[in-house]
Write a protein that holds these residues in place. Sequence first.
Motif, mmCIF file in Angstrom:
data_model
loop_
_atom_site.group_PDB
_atom_site.id
_atom_site.type_symbol
_atom_site.label_atom_id
_atom_site.label_comp_id
_atom_site.label_asym_id
_atom_site.label_seq_id
_atom_site.Cartn_x
_atom_site.Cartn_y
_atom_site.Cartn_z
ATOM 1 N N TYR A 120 -6.520 0.954 -27.783
ATOM 2 C CA TYR A 120 -5.059 1.030 -27.826
ATOM 3 C C TYR A 120 -4.497 -0.389 -27.778
ATOM 4 O O TYR A 120 -5.222 -1.344 -27.532
ATOM 5 N N ASP A 121 -3.195 -0.516 -28.019
ATOM 6 C CA ASP A 121 -2.586 -1.837 -28.181
ATOM 7 C C ASP A 121 -1.991 -2.414 -26.899
ATOM 8 O O ASP A 121 -2.179 -3.584 -26.601
ATOM 9 N N PHE A 122 -1.242 -1.598 -26.166
ATOM 10 C CA PHE A 122 -0.602 -2.065 -24.941
ATOM 11 C C PHE A 122 -1.069 -1.247 -23.745
ATOM 12 O O PHE A 122 -1.279 -0.038 -23.857
ATOM 13 N N ASP A 123 -1.171 -1.918 -22.603
ATOM 14 C CA ASP A 123 -1.392 -1.270 -21.320
ATOM 15 C C ASP A 123 -0.112 -1.498 -20.533
ATOM 16 O O ASP A 123 0.281 -2.647 -20.311
ATOM 17 N N MET A 124 0.546 -0.416 -20.139
ATOM 18 C CA MET A 124 1.825 -0.517 -19.455
ATOM 19 C C MET A 124 1.742 0.186 -18.110
ATOM 20 O O MET A 124 1.237 1.307 -18.026
ATOM 21 N N GLU A 125 2.192 -0.469 -17.055
ATOM 22 C CA GLU A 125 2.270 0.140 -15.737
ATOM 23 C C GLU A 125 3.718 0.538 -15.498
ATOM 24 O O GLU A 125 4.630 -0.246 -15.742
ATOM 25 N N VAL A 126 3.894 1.764 -14.995
ATOM 26 C CA VAL A 126 5.228 2.322 -14.776
ATOM 27 C C VAL A 126 5.299 2.867 -13.356
ATOM 28 O O VAL A 126 4.320 3.418 -12.846
ATOM 29 N N GLU A 127 6.471 2.726 -12.720
ATOM 30 C CA GLU A 127 6.690 3.283 -11.387
ATOM 31 C C GLU A 127 7.963 4.105 -11.375
ATOM 32 O O GLU A 127 8.922 3.797 -12.084
ATOM 33 N N GLY A 128 7.953 5.152 -10.542
ATOM 34 C CA GLY A 128 9.126 5.988 -10.359
ATOM 35 C C GLY A 128 9.024 6.752 -9.059
ATOM 36 O O GLY A 128 8.007 6.687 -8.363
ATOM 37 N N ASP A 129 10.077 7.495 -8.735
ATOM 38 C CA ASP A 129 10.113 8.235 -7.474
ATOM 39 C C ASP A 129 9.445 9.602 -7.561
ATOM 40 O O ASP A 129 9.249 10.243 -6.538
ATOM 41 N N ASP A 137 0.874 -1.171 0.000
ATOM 42 C CA ASP A 137 0.000 0.000 0.000
ATOM 43 C C ASP A 137 0.915 1.226 0.000
ATOM 44 O O ASP A 137 1.285 1.745 1.048
ATOM 45 N N TRP A 138 1.320 1.680 -1.182
ATOM 46 C CA TRP A 138 2.289 2.770 -1.326
ATOM 47 C C TRP A 138 1.790 4.069 -0.721
ATOM 48 O O TRP A 138 2.579 4.923 -0.341
ATOM 49 N N ASP A 139 0.473 4.241 -0.609
ATOM 50 C CA ASP A 139 -0.070 5.472 -0.040
ATOM 51 C C ASP A 139 0.277 5.624 1.444
ATOM 52 O O ASP A 139 0.233 6.717 1.985
ATOM 53 N N ARG A 140 0.612 4.540 2.112
ATOM 54 C CA ARG A 140 0.957 4.590 3.532
ATOM 55 C C ARG A 140 2.444 4.885 3.762
ATOM 56 O O ARG A 140 2.856 5.112 4.889
ATOM 57 N N LEU A 141 3.224 4.875 2.711
ATOM 58 C CA LEU A 141 4.653 5.144 2.822
ATOM 59 C C LEU A 141 4.893 6.644 2.761
ATOM 60 O O LEU A 141 4.280 7.340 1.956
ATOM 61 N N GLU A 142 5.777 7.138 3.591
ATOM 62 C CA GLU A 142 6.044 8.579 3.610
ATOM 63 C C GLU A 142 6.745 9.045 2.338
ATOM 64 O O GLU A 142 6.504 10.138 1.859
ATOM 65 N N ASP A 143 7.643 8.224 1.803
ATOM 66 C CA ASP A 143 8.339 8.589 0.570
ATOM 67 C C ASP A 143 7.362 8.523 -0.596
ATOM 68 O O ASP A 143 6.516 7.632 -0.662
ATOM 69 N N GLU A 144 7.510 9.460 -1.518
ATOM 70 C CA GLU A 144 6.640 9.479 -2.691
ATOM 71 C C GLU A 144 6.981 8.311 -3.607
ATOM 72 O O GLU A 144 8.139 7.991 -3.834
ATOM 73 N N ARG A 145 5.987 7.664 -4.130
ATOM 74 C CA ARG A 145 6.139 6.629 -5.141
ATOM 75 C C ARG A 145 5.056 6.904 -6.168
ATOM 76 O O ARG A 145 3.874 6.899 -5.843
ATOM 77 N N VAL A 146 5.442 7.170 -7.392
ATOM 78 C CA VAL A 146 4.497 7.536 -8.437
ATOM 79 C C VAL A 146 4.284 6.346 -9.358
ATOM 80 O O VAL A 146 5.240 5.715 -9.811
ATOM 81 N N ARG A 147 3.011 6.076 -9.616
ATOM 82 C CA ARG A 147 2.653 5.006 -10.539
ATOM 83 C C ARG A 147 1.772 5.575 -11.636
ATOM 84 O O ARG A 147 0.977 6.474 -11.387
ATOM 85 N N ALA A 148 1.931 5.030 -12.818
ATOM 86 C CA ALA A 148 1.132 5.494 -13.949
ATOM 87 C C ALA A 148 0.713 4.306 -14.810
ATOM 88 O O ALA A 148 1.437 3.319 -14.919
ATOM 89 N N GLU A 149 -0.454 4.451 -15.395
ATOM 90 C CA GLU A 149 -0.946 3.523 -16.417
ATOM 91 C C GLU A 149 -0.743 4.235 -17.747
ATOM 92 O O GLU A 149 -1.170 5.380 -17.903
ATOM 93 N N VAL A 150 -0.098 3.575 -18.680
ATOM 94 C CA VAL A 150 0.200 4.211 -19.958
ATOM 95 C C VAL A 150 -0.420 3.387 -21.083
ATOM 96 O O VAL A 150 -0.189 2.179 -21.186
#
Length: 161
Positions: A101-110, A53-66
């Motif tokens: 669309y053709d691909f669904d991609m999940e991406v994570e970053g800081d 559950d990344w929302d409970r972590l103090e450090d930012e973690r960004v996720r995106a659906e592309v």
Amino acid sequence: MSEREVLELLRENARYSAADIARMTDLEEDEVEAAIEELEAAGLVRGYQAVVDWDRLEDERVRAEVELNVRLDRETGYDDIAERLARFPQVTALRLVSGDYDFDMEVEGDSIREVSQFISEKVAPVPEITQTVTHYVMTSYKENGIELGDGEDDDRLSYSP
């Protein structure tokens, strides 16, 4: 014994021991251990992961659906594009999908900047990719079948016109 039973239990909780699964399936513990070894050797079980559950972590973690649209040619197929994209550590999931669309991609970053740069500098320049649409995940309510959040009831007031 059903392999599917063992797979479903492992998917429910990968921390179940062979003894736990044996009790739940009326199998012997050594039968469960052998079944799990066979499932892993056959490539049906590819790994074990925690649901975070990344929302409970103090450090930012960004996720995106592309969403990705691609143009194929004689030399390049979906598998070729997928193999190239899946190599990036920022890509946490990649699926060929039907629809607009053709691909669904999940991406994570800081950070949003990191994710945006990855998409603009590494993904968009791939010659076969014709369009990217990025959706940043604001809140996750459920991941891999597990509900997230604090579990408290919604305390908003009802509104009716």
